[in-house]
Design a protein around this motif. Structure first.
Motif, PDB file in Angstrom:
ATOM      1  N   LEU A  89      38.729  47.594  52.353  1.00 22.52           N
ATOM      2  CA  LEU A  89      38.081  47.419  53.650  1.00 22.52           C
ATOM      3  C   LEU A  89      36.574  47.224  53.480  1.00 22.52           C
ATOM      4  N   ILE A  90      35.975  47.988  52.588  1.00 18.59           N
ATOM      5  CA  ILE A  90      34.536  47.851  52.330  1.00 18.59           C
ATOM      6  C   ILE A  90      34.223  46.452  51.799  1.00 18.59           C
ATOM      7  N   VAL A  91      35.015  45.983  50.842  1.00 18.19           N
ATOM      8  CA  VAL A  91      34.803  44.639  50.282  1.00 18.19           C
ATOM      9  C   VAL A  91      34.946  43.593  51.380  1.00 18.19           C
ATOM     10  N   THR A  92      35.978  43.717  52.202  1.00 15.81           N
ATOM     11  CA  THR A  92      36.187  42.765  53.299  1.00 15.81           C
ATOM     12  C   THR A  92      35.016  42.806  54.268  1.00 15.81           C
ATOM     13  N   PHE A  93      34.567  43.998  54.614  1.00 17.10           N
ATOM     14  CA  PHE A  93      33.445  44.146  55.541  1.00 17.10           C
ATOM     15  C   PHE A  93      32.182  43.500  54.969  1.00 17.10           C
ATOM     16  N   VAL A  94      31.889  43.776  53.708  1.00 19.01           N
ATOM     17  CA  VAL A  94      30.678  43.239  53.092  1.00 19.01           C
ATOM     18  C   VAL A  94      30.706  41.707  53.090  1.00 19.01           C
ATOM     19  N   PHE A  95      31.827  41.124  52.717  1.00 17.61           N
ATOM     20  CA  PHE A  95      31.901  39.668  52.626  1.00 17.61           C
ATOM     21  C   PHE A  95      31.941  38.976  53.986  1.00 17.61           C
TER      22      PHE A  95
ATOM     23  N   LEU B 177      38.603  29.789  48.120  1.00 20.63           N
ATOM     24  CA  LEU B 177      39.080  30.297  46.831  1.00 20.63           C
ATOM     25  C   LEU B 177      37.986  31.074  46.116  1.00 20.63           C
ATOM     26  N   SER B 178      36.766  30.552  46.125  1.00 23.39           N
ATOM     27  CA  SER B 178      35.640  31.227  45.466  1.00 23.39           C
ATOM     28  C   SER B 178      35.361  32.588  46.090  1.00 23.39           C
ATOM     29  N   VAL B 179      35.374  32.649  47.409  1.00 24.87           N
ATOM     30  CA  VAL B 179      35.127  33.918  48.098  1.00 24.87           C
ATOM     31  C   VAL B 179      36.246  34.912  47.782  1.00 24.87           C
ATOM     32  N   TYR B 180      37.487  34.444  47.764  1.00 20.46           N
ATOM     33  CA  TYR B 180      38.616  35.326  47.461  1.00 20.46           C
ATOM     34  C   TYR B 180      38.518  35.866  46.034  1.00 20.46           C
ATOM     35  N   ILE B 181      38.125  35.012  45.101  1.00 22.56           N
ATOM     36  CA  ILE B 181      37.942  35.440  43.706  1.00 22.56           C
ATOM     37  C   ILE B 181      36.846  36.507  43.631  1.00 22.56           C
ATOM     38  N   LEU B 182      35.742  36.272  44.319  1.00 16.42           N
ATOM     39  CA  LEU B 182      34.644  37.248  44.318  1.00 16.42           C
ATOM     40  C   LEU B 182      35.077  38.579  44.947  1.00 16.42           C
ATOM     41  N   LYS B 183      35.853  38.506  46.027  1.00 21.25           N
ATOM     42  CA  LYS B 183      36.351  39.733  46.653  1.00 21.25           C
ATOM     43  C   LYS B 183      37.268  40.489  45.690  1.00 21.25           C
ATOM     44  N   ALA B 184      38.138  39.782  45.001  1.00 27.52           N
ATOM     45  CA  ALA B 184      39.055  40.432  44.059  1.00 27.52           C
ATOM     46  C   ALA B 184      38.290  41.059  42.899  1.00 27.52           C
ATOM     47  N   ILE B 185      37.293  40.353  42.379  1.00 25.06           N
ATOM     48  CA  ILE B 185      36.478  40.905  41.292  1.00 25.06           C
ATOM     49  C   ILE B 185      35.730  42.150  41.772  1.00 25.06           C
ATOM     50  N   ALA B 186      35.194  42.099  42.971  1.00 26.65           N
ATOM     51  CA  ALA B 186      34.504  43.274  43.534  1.00 26.65           C
ATOM     52  C   ALA B 186      35.474  44.445  43.653  1.00 26.65           C
ATOM     53  N   ALA B 187      36.701  44.183  44.096  1.00 23.84           N
ATOM     54  CA  ALA B 187      37.706  45.254  44.215  1.00 23.84           C
ATOM     55  C   ALA B 187      38.045  45.839  42.852  1.00 23.84           C
TER      56      ALA B 187
ATOM     57  N   ALA C 194      40.039  38.289  58.596  1.00 24.22           N
ATOM     58  CA  ALA C 194      40.012  39.196  57.448  1.00 24.22           C
ATOM     59  C   ALA C 194      39.959  40.664  57.861  1.00 24.22           C
ATOM     60  N   MET C 195      39.105  41.012  58.806  1.00 25.03           N
ATOM     61  CA  MET C 195      38.981  42.424  59.197  1.00 25.03           C
ATOM     62  C   MET C 195      40.227  42.942  59.925  1.00 25.03           C
ATOM     63  N   PRO C 196      40.749  42.217  60.929  1.00 26.97           N
ATOM     64  CA  PRO C 196      41.969  42.727  61.564  1.00 26.97           C
ATOM     65  C   PRO C 196      43.143  42.817  60.591  1.00 26.97           C
ATOM     66  N   LEU C 197      43.261  41.839  59.690  1.00 28.69           N
ATOM     67  CA  LEU C 197      44.350  41.867  58.712  1.00 28.69           C
ATOM     68  C   LEU C 197      44.156  43.029  57.735  1.00 28.69           C
ATOM     69  N   ALA C 198      42.922  43.273  57.319  1.00 28.15           N
ATOM     70  CA  ALA C 198      42.647  44.397  56.423  1.00 28.15           C
ATOM     71  C   ALA C 198      43.023  45.718  57.095  1.00 28.15           C
ATOM     72  N   LEU C 199      42.669  45.865  58.356  1.00 27.79           N
ATOM     73  CA  LEU C 199      43.015  47.098  59.082  1.00 27.79           C
ATOM     74  C   LEU C 199      44.526  47.252  59.240  1.00 27.79           C
ATOM     75  N   THR C 200      45.216  46.151  59.514  1.00 23.84           N
ATOM     76  CA  THR C 200      46.685  46.194  59.608  1.00 23.84           C
ATOM     77  C   THR C 200      47.286  46.615  58.279  1.00 23.84           C
ATOM     78  N   ARG C 201      46.780  46.051  57.184  1.00 21.21           N
ATOM     79  CA  ARG C 201      47.315  46.390  55.861  1.00 21.21           C
ATOM     80  C   ARG C 201      47.007  47.834  55.485  1.00 21.21           C
ATOM     81  N   ILE C 202      45.861  48.335  55.912  1.00 27.34           N
ATOM     82  CA  ILE C 202      45.538  49.741  55.642  1.00 27.34           C
ATOM     83  C   ILE C 202      46.495  50.652  56.401  1.00 27.34           C
ATOM     84  N   LYS C 203      46.721  50.360  57.665  1.00 30.20           N
ATOM     85  CA  LYS C 203      47.675  51.150  58.448  1.00 30.20           C
ATOM     86  C   LYS C 203      49.055  51.092  57.808  1.00 30.20           C
ATOM     87  N   ALA C 204      49.448  49.900  57.343  1.00 29.40           N
ATOM     88  CA  ALA C 204      50.745  49.738  56.696  1.00 29.40           C
ATOM     89  C   ALA C 204      50.811  50.536  55.402  1.00 29.40           C
ATOM     90  N   ASN C 205      49.725  50.551  54.634  1.00 28.25           N
ATOM     91  CA  ASN C 205      49.668  51.361  53.417  1.00 28.25           C
ATOM     92  C   ASN C 205      49.845  52.838  53.743  1.00 28.25           C
TER      93      ASN C 205
END
Length: 174
Positions: free
Chosen positions: A146-152, A12-22, A56-67
């Motif tokens: 994707l950058i946020v996901t990669f960094v974390f 949860l903490s990591v997800y919150i930090l990722k969302a704040i970074a985004a 996280a990375m494969p899901l992020a890439l899938t969501r980017i392709k879907a976007n």
């Protein structure tokens, strides 16, 4: 505190930090690049993020392709020039069909969100100007996510595996 709760709160903490970074990156980008719309950039970047770190990375890439599929579908429907709400219905059909065709069903929500973002435009604003600006914001937001996901998860190598730790704990008690 037991292992399951520690893992859960870490996730949860990591997800919150990722969302704040985004949020911060989307805001800064929209200030620096005047044609980026903060809201659409933020929505796209947050849709790319996932609470878990195991995939996280494969899901992020899938969501980017879907976007991108959703943005392309919205653009295609704009060319056809269907009136509201028919454009949304046709966009939904095209988006979900293409999503299924490209095996991107895990990103179906992202596909629909991108398609809706592209098709919506304020009254009095030229359709193409608004839509192209939104397509740019969607793509840029995806890249930020994707950058946020990669960094974390790749650079800092943060692992969050709530589902895995729960199954490990339950198998220990059996």
């Amino acid at each position: 505190m037991n292992t399951i709760l520690k893992t859960r709160y870490k996730s949860l903490s990591v997800y919150i930090l990722k969302a704040i970074a985004a949020v911060l990156l989307s805001y800064i980008a929209s200030i620096l690049v005047h044609w980026l719309d903060f809201a659409w950039c933020l929505i796209s970047s947050v849709l790319v993020l996932s609470p878990e770190g195991t995939d996280a990375m494969p899901l992020a890439l899938t969501r980017i392709k879907a976007n991108l599929v959703g943005a392309f579908s919205g653009l295609l429907i704009l060319i056809i020039a269907l009136p509201v709400p028919y454009n949304m219905g046709a966009g939904t059909i095209v988006s979900l069909f293409l999503c299924d065709l490209f095996k991107l069903n895990a990103g179906a929500k992202s596909t629909l969100a991108a398609m809706i973002i592209v098709l919506m435009h304020p009254e009095g604003v030229h359709v193409w100007d608004a839509s192209l600006g939104r397509i740019s914001s969607v793509i840029f937001g995806c890249v930020l996510g994707l950058i946020v996901t990669f960094v974390f998860h790749k650079l800092f190598r943060i692992k969050t595996q709530v589902g895995d730790s729960v199954s490990v704990e339950s198998s220990k008690t059996e």
